[in-house]
Design a protein around this motif. Structure first.
Motif: not given
Length: 449
Positions: A19-20, A22, A25-26
């Motif tokens: 799961d990438d 985050d 979103s960064f």
């Protein structure tokens, strides 16, 4: 719950099972800050606010605010081309095209500035300034209007003859002229003919017959009654004639007899009643041989010199007789001059009568309604009351006819409105019914008649 194991052999499996969200979103937040700048929370007060040290002019913001803002802002059509992002250019050193002034050497640029301060100009610059001032002065001066000489009347009616081929039309064919003029501006398209009210002399209001009155005289009422009766008898006669030449002319037969007749006509010429194997007729050998119409020419049977001379003499005598007959006919025609003149006069009288009839016919067209549309104008007979209905009082008489219908007929008669028929909009489409050949019932018919 125990974590599920997965293969870590390839990158695709890592991307599939890790799961990438985050990380994405960064990076999106980072790109947003680069485009719009730092968030307001991290900015200093000097970046967000300004301190007014001088009082500005008293201006009504509601009136002049749009005009003042429009001077500094660019046009709306070019706003899409402007770069509003705070992201720096990734290519630091980019090739730019320098202007002529930027390409100048700094020493030469300084020398030109000193020369312009002293008021020294080059010859080329003096000529450019003279041209510019001369152009400005010429624009400010009032020039007299140029008078255009009118050589011909533009509104005059031109001849129908083509200007380029008017001299040659005497020996040109009409189709050749049309073919040649089609590619030039001399061709005049003929507009489609449509009769109008200007081409008729029918009055807008016709005086009614005195017999239609509510208290007519006996003779007037009798005259209009006879007119109506003759009109009715004429229409009935036409209907009887049409019935006689259409319906009564053909015999009415049943469907079975019609089918039998059709089979008999279709079987005409077929060898139905003849034997299957025909007996060949004995044909003579003499009849089968080819015989020429003219007998064969033989060398021994050719004409002799005596026969040829006789043939020539007879031909010359025949020509002489024909010439004498023609001369005699000419001499007799001279004696017949008086009778020939009478024939010419009778022919001219006939032509005059025909031309007079033609003129009368063309003049009669203006008195009768023309055909404007596909339907023909029909004249309705006068509406009359029975003698028993005539009371002599306008209050007691029963009204007859329709004023609106009469006015409509008048407009159609004067070629102002097209003659139409009542349209029935609620027409149901008739569905076509048919039977497949495989489902048809065949009848056993005997073709031996």
């Amino acid at each position: 719950m125990k974590a599920r194991k997965f293969s870590k052999k390839h990158k695709s499996s890592w991307r599939k099972h890790i799961d990438d969200a985050d990380v994405d979103s960064f990076f999106e937040d980072k790109r947003l800050t680069e485009r719009l700048g730092k968030p307001f929370e991290l900015r200093d007060d000097s970046e967000l606010f300004t301190v007014d040290t001088r009082p500005g002019p008293l201006i009504r913001e509601s009136i002049l605010a749009p005009q003042l803002g429009a001077e500094n802002s660019s046009l709306r059509c070019f706003q899409g081309l402007e770069n509003t992002s705070a992201v720096p250019d990734p290519v630091i050193k980019r090739n730019t095209i320098r202007s002529k002034e930027q390409r100048q050497h700094p020493i030469l640029k300084k020398k030109n500035e000193i020369r312009l301060k002293k008021g020294i100009l080059k010859k080329k610059e003096i000529v450019q300034l003279q041209k510019y001032f001369h152009k400005r002065v010429s624009c400010l001066e009032e020039k007299p209007r140029r008078k255009v000489a009118i050589k011909e009347d533009l509104w005059a009616e031109k001849s129908d003859e083509p200007s380029k081929l008017s001299k040659l039309k005497s020996w040109f064919n009409e189709t050749t002229v049309l073919h040649t003029v089609r590619n030039t501006s001399d061709l005049k398209e003929q507009s489609s003919y449509r009769p109008s009210a200007a081409e008729t002399i029918i009055p807008s209001f016709e005086t009614p017959h005195p017999g239609i009155s509510y208290n007519p005289s006996f003779t007037d009422h009798l005259n209009i009654a006879t007119e109506v009766s003759t009109l009715v008898t004429k229409t009935e006669k036409e209907e009887r004639h049409l019935n006689r030449v259409t319906q009564q002319m053909f015999k009415q037969i049943s469907s079975d007899k019609n089918e039998k007749n059709w089979l008999q006509e279709m079987a005409e010429g077929l060898p139905l009643n003849e034997p299957a194997v025909g007996v060949a007729n004995n044909v003579d050998s003499d009849e089968s041989e080819y015989e020429a119409i003219n007998p064969p020419v033989c060398r021994d049977k050719k004409k002799t010199i005596k026969q040829r001379k006789k043939q020539l003499r007879l031909k010359q005598e025949e020509q002489k007789r024909n010439e004498a007959r023609e001369q005699k006919k000419k001499a007799l025609d001279i004696c017949k001059i008086k009778s020939l003149m009478d024939e010419i006069k009778t022919e001219e009288l006939k032509k005059e009568k025909k031309s007079l009839k033609r003129l009368q016919k063309s003049a009669k067209k203006f008195e009768t309604p023309r055909r404007v549309g596909k339907n023909k104008f029909t004249v309705d007979g006068p509406i009359i009351a029975d003698i028993s209905e005539l009371t002599g009082s306008l209050r007691e008489i029963v009204p007859q006819g329709n004023i609106l219908r009469d006015e409509l007929k008048s407009l159609q008669k004067r070629n102002l409105i097209e003659v139409t028929k009542p349209q029935f909009k609620n027409k149901k489409k008739k569905m076509k019914k048919y039977r497949l050949k495989s489902h048809q019932e065949t009848k056993d018919t005997n073709l031996n008649f």
